[in-house]
Design a protein around this motif. Structure first.
Motif, PDB file in Angstrom:
ATOM      1  N   UNK A 143       0.848  -1.190   0.000  1.00  0.00           N
ATOM      2  CA  UNK A 143       0.000   0.000   0.000  1.00  0.00           C
ATOM      3  C   UNK A 143       0.882   1.238   0.000  1.00  0.00           C
ATOM      4  N   UNK A 144       0.547   2.172  -0.856  1.00  0.00           N
ATOM      5  CA  UNK A 144       1.225   3.465  -0.913  1.00  0.00           C
ATOM      6  C   UNK A 144       0.170   4.545  -0.692  1.00  0.00           C
ATOM      7  N   UNK A 145       0.458   5.432   0.228  1.00  0.00           N
ATOM      8  CA  UNK A 145      -0.429   6.566   0.511  1.00  0.00           C
ATOM      9  C   UNK A 145       0.150   7.793  -0.176  1.00  0.00           C
ATOM     10  N   UNK A 146      -0.677   8.445  -0.960  1.00  0.00           N
ATOM     11  CA  UNK A 146      -0.282   9.685  -1.631  1.00  0.00           C
ATOM     12  C   UNK A 146      -1.117  10.825  -1.073  1.00  0.00           C
ATOM     13  N   UNK A 147      -0.449  11.766  -0.435  1.00  0.00           N
ATOM     14  CA  UNK A 147      -1.147  12.914   0.162  1.00  0.00           C
ATOM     15  C   UNK A 147      -1.223  14.027  -0.873  1.00  0.00           C
ATOM     16  N   UNK A 148      -2.402  14.134  -1.513  1.00  0.00           N
ATOM     17  CA  UNK A 148      -2.637  15.200  -2.493  1.00  0.00           C
ATOM     18  C   UNK A 148      -3.480  16.329  -1.920  1.00  0.00           C
TER      19      UNK A 148
END
Length: 584
Positions: A381-386
């Protein structure tokens, strides 16, 4: 299908109890206010006493026949101004009375007063005044009838005398005309006497019956006159007091107990009305059913996240899936993970953006906990904070935000440097937002954004993107078309049905694939017992019978002194996989 959907969203009987439960403070507040106010006014109200008398009104004789009294007329007579004036002479400043009919001939006269003795005096004064007034009225009526009868008798007596005098005169005239003649023969005397008898009979036949008729009428009227005079002497017997008033000892009002019961009932009715009225005008989403009605489809709700009891400060970032993995809230995130997994069965789900209609609805908290439980299931899992306006994901994991997504976008740092490994959670990575840019929407709309997504989407990787709220800014609408699905997080009691509908319509306008909605911060008062049975902690089991379903005590990772120890590799302790909660 439309009829089925309509039936699905109709309020059921238990929904009304749910509304009452949700609005219980309104109901209780209305009951308390009305009850206390009613009881206070009842205690402060002046005590009023009532005295009553029962009066029998006898039949009235008219034209020789008994006539039933008209009690409605008699009741109005008791309350008339004439009777009140007489009663005021007896008791100065007398109040009013009420009259009720309790039988065919009986009325009850009642008076109310703050002084018990004065109430008795008022009733006695009215009864006496009514009796005297009715007696006078009856005597006057009888005397008028007697005068009329006496005048009729006098007229008949005059006519009888006139007929008697006329009869005597005509008989005398007949006698004079048929007087004996000197020297008449026997035959002449017989003829004369026969003519005399014939004339006398004719006169008497003409006048005597008329005189006799008048005499009989005179005798009858004289009898009526005597009866009228006798009845005038007994006129007071038409009204009899059956029950005299007694001095009351208990007030008729106020009655605090009865008033309290009435006030409680009125408060309950008012509270229920206010509860349903507030519910009618309240557009906020409170339950799964409200969210289903707002979205328009039952399957659109992927999960319900209850409020964690450990969250004392809503502004503090906390991962309940790590700190309290056996709590109902952590289990709800696992149920959401299952729903997201099944949502990607038909089409590959590699990129999932998570947003909300408005700020403060818990989208970032939901994303962080969902990322943890997805990583625990074995997925990378990769979390991308946009969220380039108010980034918060890094605070949940205690990571730095100095280098991140914006650094990669403008070429200041490579992706391998900006991507951070989340400590204590295997297979979980974070690409923080990085420095906040002056133009977030333009940065997200550039072609470079799609390139970064392609680099992050390695084989088997689930990319979770945290985006700003949909309605205040356009960032989420710009990101959504680049994702496989968009998950909408709605906070119970904060989001409105209007905002939810607007957010879903906005996603439809940009042709963004819609995964569903999650109800966050739900009331878990009805779920505690349910989760306590299925997801109790080890201490709960040991405090009970000490055995699981198969009779064996649950395993505990502990040291010799009983203290729990973390895993040897330093990762956060992962809870044993539990069965999904049963659906009722």
């Amino acid at each position: 299908m439309a009829d089925e959907t309509s039936r699905l969203f109709q309020l059921e009987f238990r929904d009304y109890f749910e509304i009452i439960r949700r609005r219980k403070l309104t109901v209780i507040g209305a009951i308390v206010v009305v009850f206390v106010t009613g009881l206070f006014l009842s205690v402060r109200e002046q005590k009023i006493y009532r005295a009553s008398a029962e009066v029998l009104i006898n039949s009235v004789s008219s034209a020789g026949a008994d006539v039933q009294p008209d009690l409605d007329t008699e009741s109005r007579l008791v309350q008339s101004e004439a009777v009140r004036a007489r009663a005021n002479e007896e008791v100065p400043g007398v109040g009013s009375v009420s009259v009720s009919i309790i039988g065919t001939k009986i009325v009850r006269v009642s008076a109310e007063d703050a002084v018990p003795s004065r109430a008795v005096e008022t009733v006695n004064a009215y009864v006496k005044a009514y009796t005297e007034y009715r007696q006078e009225q009856e005597v006057d009526r009888l005397l008028r009838a007697a005068e009329e009868t006496d005048a009729r008798i006098a007229d008949l007596d005059r006519q009888v005398r006139e007929l008697s005098d006329q009869l005597d005169e005509r008989l005398a005239d007949v006698q004079a005309r048929y007087a004996p003649v000197f020297g008449e023969t026997a035959a002449e005397a017989g003829a004369r006497q026969l003519a005399l008898a014939r004339e006398t009979a004719a006169v008497e036949a003409e006048l005597r019956p008329r005189r006799d008729t008048f005499q009989r009428q005179q005798l009858l009227l004289e009898g009526n006159l005597q009866e009228l005079l006798a009845r005038s002497q007994r006129a007071g017997e038409g009204v009899q007091v059956l029950a005299s008033p007694t001095e009351p000892t208990e007030p008729i009002r106020p009655k605090p107990v009865e008033d309290g019961v009435k006030a409680f009932g009125m408060g309950l009715v008012l509270g229920l009305c206010l509860a349903f009225l507030f519910e009618y005008f309240d557009d906020s989403v409170q339950s799964r059913e409200d969210l289903q009605r707002a979205v328009g489809h039952q399957k659109a709700v992927l999960g319900v996240i209850p409020t964690a009891q450990a969250w004392k400060d809503a502004s503090r970032s906390e991962l309940v899936s790590i700190t309290d993995p056996k709590s109902p809230t952590a289990e709800a995130y696992r149920a959401l993970r299952t729903s997201v997994h099944f949502a990607g069965l038909e089409e590959k789900l590699a990129v999932l953006s998570i947003t909300s209609p408005s700020p403060g609805e818990g989208k970032t908290t939901t994303l962080a906990n969902l990322a943890v439980v997805l990583a625990e299931s074995g997925r990378r899992v990769v979390i991308l904070d946009c969220d380039l306006r108010r980034p918060r994901v890094h605070t949940f994991f205690g990571l730095s935000n100095e280098i991140g997504f914006t650094s990669v976008m403008i070429g200041e740092a490579p992706l391998s440097v900006a991507l951070q490994k989340v400590p204590d959670v295997s297979r979980l990575y974070l690409l923080a937002s990085g420095p906040i840019p002056p133009n977030p929407s333009e940065l997200l709309a550039s072609s470079r954004f799609a390139d970064v997504l392609r680099l992050l989407k390695a084989d088997g990787t689930v990319l979770l993107i945290d985006t700003p709220p949909l309605l205040p800014v356009t960032d989420a609408a710009v990101i959504a078309p680049h994702c496989d699905r968009t998950l909408l997080v709605v906070a119970a009691g904060k989001s409105t049905k209007k905002h939810v509908r607007n957010a879903v319509e906005l996603l439809e306008q940009v042709d963004a694939p819609f995964a569903g909605v999650v109800l966050n911060k739900a009331d878990n008062t009805k779920r505690d017992g349910y989760y306590r049975y299925y997801y109790a902690t080890d201490d709960d089991y040991l405090a009970g019978d000490g055995a699981g379903r198969n009779g064996a005590a649950p395993a505990r990772n502990s040291s010799a002194n009983g203290a729990r120890q973390p895993p040897a590799n330093g990762a956060a302790r992962r809870p044993a996989k539990a069965k999904a909660p049963r659906r009722r």
